[in-house]
Design an enzyme around this catalytic site. Structure first.
Site, PDB file in Angstrom:
ATOM      1  CB  ILE A  72      -6.576   4.104   8.305  1.00 34.54           C
ATOM      2  CG1 ILE A  72      -6.247   4.139   6.806  1.00 34.54           C
ATOM      3  CG2 ILE A  72      -7.596   3.025   8.583  1.00 34.54           C
ATOM      4  CD1 ILE A  72      -7.413   4.356   5.892  1.00 34.54           C
ATOM      5  CB  CYS A 132       9.946   2.783 -11.623  1.00 42.64           C
ATOM      6  SG  CYS A 132      10.076   4.571 -11.799  1.00 42.64           S
TER       7      CYS A 132
END
Length: 640
Positions: free
Chosen positions: A291, A2
């Protein structure tokens, strides 16, 4: 995960402008796109952006206690909330939700400021107690979750999960802190507690801040530190077995989620260990993300695939091309202050990939700091043994002179590169380690800065950051001491900042089990020889994992998460670097010696010197100046 924001009147009970509070909150929309909430009362305003992970239906924030007198906004996860709930219920507290946030308000009611000592997790939160007229801010022990704050001359106190929330407040002064500039060009980031702005600070890890109306802004208070206290005799076999037990437990408590969950998998030891433990704890295949790089010198994807195949994960890979530099301006706006770790680019991309599959990802961050995985630790101990042969009073003048007169020879074989060795031997241990981690050393920064700017620094030196922590280190062991320095500087200032911003840009929660504070405490007490054994860093960790992972994962040369800067700056970014480094944006600051900047660019692009790390640091400062200092609505440039 958050985002939180807030406004507090330190002097009176002036009404909080809800539109301003909402605008501050909205700058962090990317941190919590699921829901937003505001609460205001005289002199207080709290805002929250929610990324729903646990108790999706009822974990709304701001969240109150039973009578509404205590309200909290919270960013993070309290992993032991299931254990704390029944304890607090037995003490008379009533719960209306099943989320970890509500534990915070009741823990505050029961234990006050000491409540943070009961929490196991990653967190930053702000709590307002209207009966006590008290605003309480806290940050987790290792600094996984960020918290920024600042106060204005009129008594307005501001805080937020990112600097952009403070910048959104009307009249917040965007005045650069000169000392932060010196520190940035040494470390490649601005270390806690400074920010790039004079009017804002970072709440340091393991600190709280308690504010009361009518009382001057206090200093943050530390509630925890890495102990580095010996456990007493423990055999290698016992240490290996206990390490696995503790790692599994730290990972197990981080698997609680009501949304899809996975892991980053680079193919290195730490991420592979996390995936191996997850595979043994989960009933379904682990989602893993990697990646790959087109340049084989930077590509670890084959190792990640090997681990994925071994543990039958649902593995996802995307390739980052060597020209993936269009993120420069996006990153500058995302980080809000200069940040020069170029691995922010692939980190951003792996978070982007992960978010397509999961909302929560576990990472292997923290293994190098806790278990001495960096090569620089080995070099530091070697230098320390050499320093021990002569007292500083002899070493400093002797080797200082030799370091000055010996020519620099980066191009030569290592045996002829004595200049840096002489310079290292002339330093004390803290100075020596500082120079081993510096992006730009003292000599280079002396040339970089203009004479008027050096006068403005009034003698401030970036090594002072490390000296402050070294003076407070709970250990005299040479290896433990530099690990401690990294835990106070590099880990929160670079590694965790990088992961937080990159993940939150995509509304992805990243959990870091190797930084579980109970695991960190235990690992800190292991003998140094269990961490660094000869040339082998993370010795005990690798030994404990031999029955889980193959040797070519455990014992191969560490690659890191790098990008080919040197080639970029001589190839596709050649003109962009020249325009940015030598342009009006930097020239107008008065900070730099522009003739030396030209010399750096010319020498790098001609192949005479490799200034790639320094030029990237300068390039990111220029991008910060354009995207943040010269852009009043910089938060819009994040594109998220």
């Amino acid at each position: 995960m958050c985002g939180i924001v807030g406004i507090f009147d330190l002097k009176d009970k002036r009404e909080v402008d809800q539109q301003v509070l909402a605008r501050m909150n909205q700058t962090q929309f990317h941190r919590g796109p699921d829901e937003g909430g505001l609460h205001t009362e005289p002199g207080v305003g709290l805002g929250h952006r929610r990324l729903s992970i646990i108790d999706l239906s009822s974990g709304h924030q701001p969240l109150f206690n039973e009578d509404g007198s205590v309200v909290v906004v919270f960013n993070g996860e309290i992993y032991n909330y299931v254990d704390l709930m029944p304890e607090l219920q037995q003490l008379g507290h009533t719960f209306r939700t099943h989320c970890d946030t509500e534990v915070i308000v009741h823990a505050w009611e029961e234990w006050g400021e000491a409540c943070v000592e009961r929490f196991r997790g990653m967190f930053s939160f702000a709590l307002w107690d209207s009966k006590k007229e008290t605003l309480f801010l806290a940050r987790d022990r290792l600094g996984i979750k960020p918290l920024y704050y600042g106060s204005l001359p009129d008594g307005t106190f501001l805080f937020g999960s990112e600097l952009k929330a403070l910048l959104a407040y009307p009249g917040f002064p965007r005045v650069i802190d000169d000392c932060a500039v010196e520190e940035y060009f040494a470390y490649g980031y601005v270390p806690e507690p400074r920010t790039i702005f004079e009017g804002a600070k970072k709440l340091p890890p393991a600190h709280t801040l308690t504010l009361k109306r009518g009382v001057a802004l206090p200093q943050p208070k530390e509630y925890w530190d890495v102990p580095f206290t010996s456990h007493g005799p423990i055999s290698e076999q016992e240490a290996q077995e206990e390490l696995i037990v503790r790692l599994r437990e730290a990972i197990r408590i981080r698997l609680v989620s009501e949304v899809p969950l996975g892991a980053f998998l680079s193919g290195g030891v730490d991420s592979s260990a996390v995936v191996a433990m997850m595979a043994g704890l989960m009933n379904e295949p682990v989602n893993t993300c990697s990646i790959s790089f087109g340049d084989p010198a930077f590509n670890e994807s084959a190792f990640a695939q090997k681990v994925a195949d071994q543990f039958h994960t649902q593995h996802y890979v995307e390739q980052v091309e060597s020209d993936d530099y269009d993120l420069i301006d996006k990153l500058a706006a995302l980080y809000d202050e200069p940040f020069a770790d170029s691995s922010a680019i692939p980190t951003y991309r792996v978070c982007e990939l992960a978010k397509k599959r999961v909302t929560v990802a576990l990472s292997g961050d923290g293994g190098d700091e806790n278990l001495a995985g960096y090569r620089r630790y080995r070099y530091h101990l070697y230098e320390e043994r050499m320093r021990a042969m002569l007292p500083l009073s002899i070493r400093k003048p002797l080797f200082g002179l030799l370091g000055n007169v010996y020519p620099k020879a980066d191009w030569a074989p290592k045996v002829f590169r004595a200049k840096s060795t002489f310079e290292a031997l002339a330093r004390d241990p803290v100075e020596g380690y500082f120079h081993s981690v510096s992006v730009m050393g003292d000599t280079l920064r002396d040339k970089l800065f203009s004479n008027p700017f050096k006068l403005k620094l009034q003698g401030h030196h970036a090594v002072d950051v490390m000296r402050y922590h070294a003076d407070r280190a709970p250990t005299d062991d040479p290896l433990s001491r530099v690990q401690y320095l990294d835990m106070k500087t590099y880990l929160p200032g670079d590694i965790l900042t990088k992961v937080d911003r990159a993940s939150m840009a995509h509304a992805l929660e990243v959990r870091v089990p190797i930084l579980d504070h109970q695991l960190v405490e235990w690992m800190s007490g292991l003998p140094s020889t269990y961490k660094l054994r000869g040339q082998e860093g993370k010795y005990i960790f690798k030994k404990s994992l031999e029955s889980y992972l193959p040797d070519d994962i455990l014992y191969r040369t560490k690659m890191g998460f790098s990008v080919p800067l040197a080639n970029w700056f001589r190839g596709p970014l050649k003109q962009r670097v020249r325009d940015a480094v030598l342009g009006e944006t930097l020239a107008s600051t008065g900070i730099f010696d522009m003739a030396f900047l030209r010399e750096m660019v010319d020498q790098h692009q001609s192949g005479m010197r490799d200034y790639s790390a320094s030029l990237w640091t300068i390039l990111m400062f220029e991008a910060f100046m354009r995207n943040v200092m010269q852009n009043e609505s910089a938060s819009k440039a994040t594109g998220v």
